[in-house]
Motif scaffolding. Structure first.
Motif, PDB file in Angstrom:
ATOM      1  N   LYS A 112       5.867 -70.382 -17.124  1.00 26.29           N
ATOM      2  CA  LYS A 112       6.006 -71.617 -16.343  1.00 26.29           C
ATOM      3  C   LYS A 112       4.688 -71.985 -15.665  1.00 26.29           C
ATOM      4  CE  LYS A 112      10.923 -70.861 -15.385  1.00 26.29           C
ATOM      5  NZ  LYS A 112      11.908 -70.488 -14.329  1.00 26.29           N
ATOM      6  N   LYS A 113       3.948 -70.976 -15.213  1.00 24.92           N
ATOM      7  CA  LYS A 113       2.642 -71.239 -14.603  1.00 24.92           C
ATOM      8  C   LYS A 113       1.674 -71.803 -15.648  1.00 24.92           C
ATOM      9  CE  LYS A 113      -0.957 -69.114 -11.719  1.00 24.92           C
ATOM     10  NZ  LYS A 113      -2.097 -69.697 -12.478  1.00 24.92           N
ATOM     11  N   ALA A 116       2.533 -75.372 -16.069  1.00 27.99           N
ATOM     12  CA  ALA A 116       2.103 -76.191 -14.933  1.00 27.99           C
ATOM     13  C   ALA A 116       0.587 -76.339 -14.889  1.00 27.99           C
ATOM     14  CB  ALA A 116       2.613 -75.578 -13.632  1.00 27.99           C
ATOM     15  N   LYS A 119      -0.376 -78.516 -17.855  1.00 30.82           N
ATOM     16  CA  LYS A 119       0.413 -79.754 -18.023  1.00 30.82           C
ATOM     17  C   LYS A 119       0.824 -79.929 -19.480  1.00 30.82           C
ATOM     18  CE  LYS A 119      -1.639 -82.133 -14.055  1.00 30.82           C
ATOM     19  NZ  LYS A 119      -2.337 -80.933 -13.536  1.00 30.82           N
TER      20      LYS A 119
END
Length: 205
Positions: A112-113, A116, A119
């Motif tokens: 997930k990092k 993020a 993007k």
């Protein structure tokens, strides 16, 4: 490491289910059905390839620490490709196959990092720290790209483009082979270059 232990290490329950065509460890061939799999997604939901039948699917092997991956992510090239085709209802699956303790390994939060930080526009991110899916597809490098058509047939296997370098300055002058394969197939044409040699860092099985 057992598959169950691998899943627990990612904080996810269950055992990966694999459905293979042909011999148990046969290398998947372009023109034949893509090997099916069910694996944990970083969002906690399982990802099953056969559930995506009816759509084009891109499988992308990645490793944030690999300079060849960085070439395509830090430049925005990979994300641009993801956005272009997910906008055309293509399912884009990013796969992390580095084993636990190896460079490039991520758990669900790490994936997930990654999403993020860069993007990304992937449809799903798959955790494969046992290397089961990577070995099923004989993924050799990061990146290593595969394209599956709506009938579930593998139509492309290999590199993202035709310039095997880690230099982002080479991207504009390169032919994007994944983009070409998708555009040709979507137009009802045969894929001009269905198999190429992938380039990048070795997958850390």
């Amino acid at each position: 490491m057992s598959l169950l232990h691998s899943f627990k290490s990612a904080g996810l329950a269950g055992v990966v289910a694999l459905a293979m065509s042909g011999a148990a460890h046969a290398v998947p061939k372009v023109g034949e059905p893509a090997p099916d799999f069910t694996a944990p997604g970083a969002n906690g939901k399982p990802v099953k390839l056969s559930d995506l039948k009816g759509k084009y699917v891109v499988l992308e092997w990645t490793n944030e620490g690999c300079p060849f991956v960085q070439k395509h992510y830090k430049s925005g090239n990979m994300q641009g490709l993801q956005k272009e085709f997910t906008g055309k209802d293509v399912a884009w699956i990013t796969v992390f196959s580095s084993r636990v303790g190896a460079q490039g390994h991520v758990d669900a939060e790490g994936a997930k990092k990654f999403q993020a930080d860069f993007k990304t526009a992937s449809t799903a991110m798959v955790l494969d720290d046992a290397g089961t899916i990577g070995k099923l597809y004989d993924a050799k490098t990061t990146p290593n790209m595969f394209v599956v058509d709506p009938a579930g047939k593998l139509i492309y296997s290999g590199a993202i483009d035709d310039t095997p370098s880690a230099d982002a300055a080479d991207i504009p002058k390169s032919k994007n082979l994944v983009q070409l394969a998708l555009n040709e197939s979507m137009a009802g044409k045969p894929v001009t270059t269905p198999v190429t040699k992938p380039y990048g860092c070795s997958v850390k099985y």
